[in-house]
Design a protein around this motif. Structure first.
Motif, short mmCIF file in Angstrom:
data_model
loop_
_atom_site.label_atom_id
_atom_site.label_comp_id
_atom_site.label_asym_id
_atom_site.label_seq_id
_atom_site.Cartn_x
_atom_site.Cartn_y
_atom_site.Cartn_z
N ARG A 165 16.20 46.26 2.05
CA ARG A 165 14.89 46.92 2.16
C ARG A 165 14.75 48.13 1.25
N GLY A 166 15.83 48.92 1.13
CA GLY A 166 15.73 50.08 0.25
C GLY A 166 15.11 51.31 0.89
N TYR A 167 14.69 51.17 2.15
CA TYR A 167 14.22 52.36 2.87
C TYR A 167 14.62 52.19 4.32
N ASP A 168 14.56 53.28 5.09
CA ASP A 168 15.03 53.23 6.47
C ASP A 168 13.93 52.67 7.38
N PHE A 169 13.99 51.36 7.61
CA PHE A 169 12.94 50.66 8.33
C PHE A 169 12.72 51.24 9.73
N ALA A 170 13.83 51.44 10.46
CA ALA A 170 13.71 51.94 11.84
C ALA A 170 13.08 53.33 11.85
N ALA A 171 13.43 54.15 10.86
CA ALA A 171 12.88 55.52 10.82
C ALA A 171 11.37 55.50 10.57
N VAL A 172 10.93 54.57 9.69
CA VAL A 172 9.49 54.46 9.44
C VAL A 172 8.77 54.03 10.71
N LEU A 173 9.35 53.05 11.40
CA LEU A 173 8.73 52.59 12.65
C LEU A 173 8.65 53.71 13.67
N GLU A 174 9.72 54.50 13.72
CA GLU A 174 9.75 55.61 14.67
C GLU A 174 8.64 56.61 14.33
N TRP A 175 8.44 56.83 13.03
CA TRP A 175 7.38 57.75 12.59
C TRP A 175 6.03 57.25 13.09
N PHE A 176 5.80 55.94 12.93
CA PHE A 176 4.53 55.37 13.40
C PHE A 176 4.44 55.45 14.93
N ALA A 177 5.55 55.13 15.59
CA ALA A 177 5.55 55.08 17.06
C ALA A 177 5.10 56.41 17.64
N GLU A 178 5.50 57.50 16.98
CA GLU A 178 5.13 58.83 17.47
C GLU A 178 3.64 59.07 17.40
N ARG A 179 2.97 58.37 16.48
CA ARG A 179 1.57 58.69 16.20
C ARG A 179 0.58 57.65 16.66
N VAL A 180 1.05 56.51 17.12
CA VAL A 180 0.10 55.46 17.52
C VAL A 180 -0.17 55.54 19.03
N ASP A 181 -1.20 54.81 19.46
CA ASP A 181 -1.57 54.83 20.87
C ASP A 181 -0.99 53.63 21.63
N ARG A 182 -0.73 52.57 20.89
CA ARG A 182 -0.22 51.38 21.56
C ARG A 182 0.74 50.69 20.61
N ILE A 183 1.88 50.23 21.16
CA ILE A 183 2.83 49.47 20.36
C ILE A 183 2.89 48.08 20.98
N ILE A 184 2.57 47.06 20.20
CA ILE A 184 2.61 45.70 20.76
C ILE A 184 3.78 44.96 20.12
N LEU A 185 4.73 44.55 20.96
CA LEU A 185 5.87 43.75 20.46
C LEU A 185 5.51 42.29 20.63
N LEU A 186 5.56 41.53 19.55
CA LEU A 186 5.22 40.11 19.65
C LEU A 186 6.47 39.25 19.66
N PHE A 187 6.48 38.29 20.58
CA PHE A 187 7.57 37.31 20.64
C PHE A 187 6.96 35.92 20.59
N ASP A 188 7.75 34.98 20.09
CA ASP A 188 7.29 33.61 19.95
C ASP A 188 7.90 32.80 21.10
N ALA A 189 7.03 32.24 21.95
CA ALA A 189 7.54 31.56 23.14
C ALA A 189 8.37 30.33 22.80
N HIS A 190 8.09 29.67 21.67
CA HIS A 190 8.86 28.44 21.48
C HIS A 190 10.09 28.64 20.60
N LYS A 191 10.33 29.88 20.12
CA LYS A 191 11.70 30.16 19.65
C LYS A 191 12.01 31.63 19.90
N LEU A 192 12.45 31.86 21.11
CA LEU A 192 12.68 33.24 21.53
C LEU A 192 14.11 33.61 21.21
N ASP A 193 14.30 34.33 20.07
CA ASP A 193 15.64 34.88 19.92
C ASP A 193 15.44 36.30 19.43
#
Length: 533
Positions: A165-193
């Motif tokens: 990736r070349g950048y700290d993906f988790a850190a960017v997500l954390e930055w967004f998480a601090e500033r957003v109102d809702r975080i939606i985690l999507l999972f796929d029911a027919h291949k849940l891993d």
């Protein structure tokens, strides 16, 4: 600047016109000085900007690749957005901020982070590798008038993409998480891993559990029994990754506009979709409260951080043996945490991650740290104790002044009214568009019972009707409500039509539908309908 003298303890809480103006001022005057003094921005998160307080509510979508994140946005907007790519292999490898704009277009990351009106200026810190993977898609769309949506790169399973990736993906997500109102985690029911990186990402969202909702997408592609197993497995995995006392809300469905593959659970999907829409629609109304909440979280972390930094400074020798002492202090940081916990009665959950903090301290010159400045901490305590409470009152006022601040347009309008509205023509709504009185269908069967209850002058008494109604085994509170709806002329007795109506409502309730609070017009018996003047 302040009509109270500085040493006077009875400072009045400040008076603000709007919540966002209040938050900005409190942040700049009371919290920011503490952050700057103890290098909070180098350790945890960049300073907040005006745009962070003025911004529309944002929804962050996170998921492994091909769980349908981009299709989900398309489904909400009912419109393609610029720069959108959908496909089975990892297509969205960028962060895309989907926002409202008068004309359609894509703004590249480098231009985005210099725009003071957008809340992204501080993303600059993540460097070019990230900015090349960050764009804003603007388009005129009614949904985007009240919310913005952030699409994130699909998370792959396996190790290789972390390095590439070349950048700290988790850190960017954390930055967004601090500033957003809702975080939606999507999972796929027919291949849940859940890959390792996804677990890491979910862990990076720690402290924001209250914002997380989960969507189990593509649930129409498996049979009911399999769906129950997948749902159970998902809850089990999430329980191990996200440590909250409450169970995270999971919405099950198929969030795109294709026909359902296996239509058995259509009803369930409709109900779940309505719940999810209601949740997203409430965001504008709760936005001020969310910002207030996040500022409180931030203030608590900034206080703990100040205690940690000043404790380290206090332990540093003035002249000799600095390097050795630094090693020793970083090694015993856990004990320092415990001491601060005891001295200032702080709960362990408020401390920053120990390992991460130790890594960050390696690069710092501990001698340059500031000693404890009680004045700065008092300002933050005063903010938390007094100003926040008065802002809270303002939050409630703003909510009542704008009761209709909900997300409109796109998929949110599709099912509002009309025959495809949720629950239309079912339960108490059955027969809504028929000419005949719907109760008349089963009335002959109800009449037979009616005449066994020894009616007098064509009416059965409350006591006799009760004997029959309790056979439904419904609780008294429900039967009492049914009685109120059915006894239309309020004479404490039921005639044959009212009795049939009562039985119809019992049937509605036993079939699992809700009772209406008032009797809908189509259920009023024909003989009791008011003749229009």
């Amino acid at each position: 600047e302040d009509r109270w003298t500085r040493d006077d303890e009875s400072k009045e809480p400040e008076v603000f016109q709007t919540v966002s103006e209040g938050l900005k001022k409190l942040y700049k005057t009371k919290l920011l000085p503490l952050e700057e003094s103890y290098k909070f921005h180098e350790f945890h998160s960049p300073a907040l900007e005006d745009a962070d307080f003025d911004n529309k509510p944002m929804v962050l979508l996170v998921g492994q690749y091909s769980t349908g994140k981009t299709s989900f946005i398309r489904y909400l907007l009912e419109q393609d957005f610029p720069g959108m790519r959908i496909g089975p292999e990892p297509t969205t490898d960028s962060f895309i901020a989907v926002m409202h704009g008068d004309t359609e277009g894509v703004i590249p990351g480098n231009a985005l982070v210099v725009d003071p009106k957008k809340p992204f200026r501080k993303l600059n810190a993540f460097g070019n590798a990230f900015l090349n993977r960050f764009v804003c898609a603007q388009l005129p769309n009614p949904v985007l008038e009240s919310i913005s949506v952030i699409d994130t790169p699909g998370i792959l399973s396996g190790e290789k993409q972390r390095i590439s990736r070349g950048y700290d993906f988790a850190a960017v997500l954390e930055w967004f998480a601090e500033r957003v109102d809702r975080i939606i985690l999507l999972f796929d029911a027919h291949k849940l891993d859940i890959s390792d990186e996804f677990s890491e990402v979910i862990k990076a969202l720690k402290n924001h559990e209250d914002k997380i909702r989960v969507v189990l997408n593509k649930a129409d592609q498996i049979e009911t029994q399999q769906l129950m197993r997948v749902y159970g497995a998902l809850m089990w995995s999430l329980g191990k990754i996200v440590n909250t006392p409450e169970v995270i809300r999971v919405y099950i469905g198929s969030f795109w506009s294709h026909p359902l593959l296996i239509p058995d659970n259509r009803k369930l999907f409709e109900a779940e979709e309505q719940d999810l829409f209601k949740d997203i629609q409430s965001l504008p109304r709760n936005a001020a409260l969310r910002k207030l909440n996040d500022l409180i979280k931030r203030a608590r972390l900034a206080k703990v951080h100040a205690y940690i930094i000043s404790s380290l400074k206090k332990e540093m020798p003035a002249v000799f043996g600095k390097e050795n002492k630094k090693k020793e202090l970083i090694g015993s940081l856990g004990d320092i945490y415990k001491r601060i916990e005891r001295e200032h009665q702080i709960s362990p959950g408020d401390f920053p991650n120990l390992k991460k903090m130790q890594d960050q301290l390696q690069a710092q010159d501990l001698n340059k740290f500031q000693p404890l400045k009680p004045k700065l901490l008092e300002a933050v305590d005063d903010m938390l104790a007094n100003d926040i409470a008065s802002l809270m009152v303002l939050v409630r006022q703003e909510e009542t002044q704008r009761p209709n601040a909900v997300v409109k347009g796109g998929a949110f309008d599709g099912t509002l009214d009309g025959p495809f509205g949720h629950g239309y023509g079912e339960g108490a709504g059955e027969g809504i568009d028929e000419a005949e009185w719907v109760v008349a269908r089963d009335k002959p069967a109800y009449d037979e019972i009616f005449y066994t209850l020894s009616p007098v002058n064509g009416k059965v008494t409350g006591a006799n009707a009760k004997k029959e109604m309790v056979k439904s085994k419904l609780p008294n509170t429900v039967l009492g409500k049914i009685w109120k709806l059915a006894d239309i002329d309020k004479d404490g007795m039921l005639d044959d039509e009212e009795f049939a109506l009562a039985n119809h409502l019992i049937k509605v309730k036993l079939e699992g539908h809700e009772l209406p609070s008032e009797l809908p017009a189509h259920l009023v018996p024909p003989s009791k309908r008011k003749i229009p003047e």
